[in-house]
Design a protein around this motif. Structure first.
Motif, mmCIF file in Angstrom:
data_model
loop_
_atom_site.group_PDB
_atom_site.id
_atom_site.type_symbol
_atom_site.label_atom_id
_atom_site.label_comp_id
_atom_site.label_asym_id
_atom_site.label_seq_id
_atom_site.Cartn_x
_atom_site.Cartn_y
_atom_site.Cartn_z
ATOM 1 N N GLU A 6 35.646 45.904 42.037
ATOM 2 C CA GLU A 6 34.527 46.410 41.239
ATOM 3 C C GLU A 6 34.909 46.360 39.770
ATOM 4 O OE1 GLU A 6 32.910 49.919 44.192
ATOM 5 O OE2 GLU A 6 34.235 50.461 42.565
ATOM 6 N N SER A 7 33.906 46.194 38.918
ATOM 7 C CA SER A 7 34.192 46.209 37.473
ATOM 8 C C SER A 7 32.937 46.567 36.697
ATOM 9 C CB SER A 7 34.714 44.855 37.007
ATOM 10 O OG SER A 7 33.717 43.875 37.130
ATOM 11 N N ILE A 8 33.155 47.136 35.526
ATOM 12 C CA ILE A 8 32.082 47.367 34.564
ATOM 13 C C ILE A 8 32.641 47.089 33.171
ATOM 14 C CG2 ILE A 8 30.824 49.047 35.968
ATOM 15 C CD1 ILE A 8 31.946 51.264 34.203
ATOM 16 N N HIS A 15 34.639 46.769 20.267
ATOM 17 C CA HIS A 15 35.214 45.883 21.268
ATOM 18 C C HIS A 15 34.630 46.163 22.650
ATOM 19 C CE1 HIS A 15 38.197 44.725 18.308
ATOM 20 N NE2 HIS A 15 38.428 46.009 18.084
ATOM 21 N N LEU A 16 34.636 45.135 23.482
ATOM 22 C CA LEU A 16 34.221 45.283 24.870
ATOM 23 C C LEU A 16 35.469 45.395 25.742
ATOM 24 C CD1 LEU A 16 31.371 42.625 25.073
ATOM 25 C CD2 LEU A 16 31.165 45.096 24.775
ATOM 26 N N VAL A 17 35.468 46.396 26.623
ATOM 27 C CA VAL A 17 36.605 46.650 27.500
ATOM 28 C C VAL A 17 36.124 46.586 28.942
ATOM 29 C CG1 VAL A 17 38.356 48.346 28.145
ATOM 30 C CG2 VAL A 17 37.685 48.119 25.751
ATOM 31 N N ALA A 18 36.855 45.862 29.771
ATOM 32 C CA ALA A 18 36.533 45.775 31.196
ATOM 33 C C ALA A 18 37.303 46.858 31.941
ATOM 34 C CB ALA A 18 36.904 44.405 31.735
ATOM 35 N N LEU A 19 36.586 47.663 32.702
ATOM 36 C CA LEU A 19 37.213 48.636 33.600
ATOM 37 C C LEU A 19 37.164 48.007 34.984
ATOM 38 C CD1 LEU A 19 35.471 51.921 32.397
ATOM 39 C CD2 LEU A 19 37.564 50.867 31.545
ATOM 40 N N VAL A 20 38.317 47.833 35.599
ATOM 41 C CA VAL A 20 38.406 47.081 36.845
ATOM 42 C C VAL A 20 39.099 47.907 37.922
ATOM 43 C CG1 VAL A 20 39.366 45.018 37.930
ATOM 44 C CG2 VAL A 20 38.513 44.900 35.596
ATOM 45 N N MET A 41 44.814 40.311 36.063
ATOM 46 C CA MET A 41 43.612 40.735 35.336
ATOM 47 C C MET A 41 43.579 40.127 33.930
ATOM 48 S SD MET A 41 41.973 42.264 37.540
ATOM 49 C CE MET A 41 42.473 42.686 39.186
ATOM 50 N N GLU A 42 44.734 39.963 33.315
ATOM 51 C CA GLU A 42 44.771 39.311 31.998
ATOM 52 C C GLU A 42 44.358 37.853 32.127
ATOM 53 O OE1 GLU A 42 45.131 38.442 28.013
ATOM 54 O OE2 GLU A 42 44.869 40.363 29.033
ATOM 55 N N GLN A 43 44.808 37.191 33.183
ATOM 56 C CA GLN A 43 44.399 35.799 33.413
ATOM 57 C C GLN A 43 42.892 35.721 33.672
ATOM 58 O OE1 GLN A 43 46.466 33.117 33.111
ATOM 59 N NE2 GLN A 43 44.568 31.944 33.223
ATOM 60 N N ASN A 44 42.360 36.679 34.446
ATOM 61 C CA ASN A 44 40.912 36.742 34.673
ATOM 62 C C ASN A 44 40.172 36.887 33.352
ATOM 63 O OD1 ASN A 44 41.142 36.581 37.465
ATOM 64 N ND2 ASN A 44 40.965 38.781 37.786
ATOM 65 N N ARG A 64 41.825 50.563 37.033
ATOM 66 C CA ARG A 64 41.614 51.896 37.595
ATOM 67 C C ARG A 64 42.302 51.986 38.945
ATOM 68 N NH1 ARG A 64 37.817 55.278 36.102
ATOM 69 N NH2 ARG A 64 37.384 55.805 38.270
ATOM 70 N N LYS A 65 42.849 53.157 39.242
ATOM 71 C CA LYS A 65 43.531 53.379 40.526
ATOM 72 C C LYS A 65 42.571 53.870 41.608
ATOM 73 C CE LYS A 65 47.588 52.275 39.095
ATOM 74 N NZ LYS A 65 48.236 51.070 39.563
ATOM 75 N N GLU A 66 41.410 54.389 41.200
ATOM 76 C CA GLU A 66 40.436 54.841 42.183
ATOM 77 C C GLU A 66 39.095 54.149 41.931
ATOM 78 O OE1 GLU A 66 40.602 57.473 38.713
ATOM 79 O OE2 GLU A 66 42.088 57.346 40.286
#
Length: 85
Positions: A6-8, A15-20, A41-44, A64-66
């Motif tokens: 999941e991600s948002i 800046h735009l930050v991806a929470l994954v 995730m950095e490669q993504n 994220r861990k949860e």
């Protein structure tokens, strides 16, 4: 994207930050460490940014861990994460 469950995307200042939330079951089965997940995730992020216009590029990924909190119909409650980072 590899290993993403999941991600948002949230805005932090300019800046735009991806929470994954990674696919933790697959990561454990493959024996990945936290560092391995960060590298994936950095490669993504780099692969995605290569396809996006300049104003839409993601500047960082936060793992994220949860899982994200969800509504009864299983949509992510995005408003909870606006000021997350």
């Amino acid at each position: 994207m590899a290993m993403v469950s999941e991600s948002i995307i949230v805005q932090k200042d300019d800046h735009l930050v991806a929470l994954v939330y990674p696919d933790m079951d697959e990561a454990e089965n493959l024996g990945f460490t936290d560092e391995d997940l960060e590298n994936i995730m950095e490669q993504n992020r780099q692969n995605l940014n290569a396809q996006l216009p300049v104003f839409s590029k993601i500047s960082a990924v936060r793992i994220r861990k949860e899982e994200f909190e969800k509504t009864p119909k299983k949509s992510i409650k995005r408003y909870l994460y606006r000021n997350a980072y």
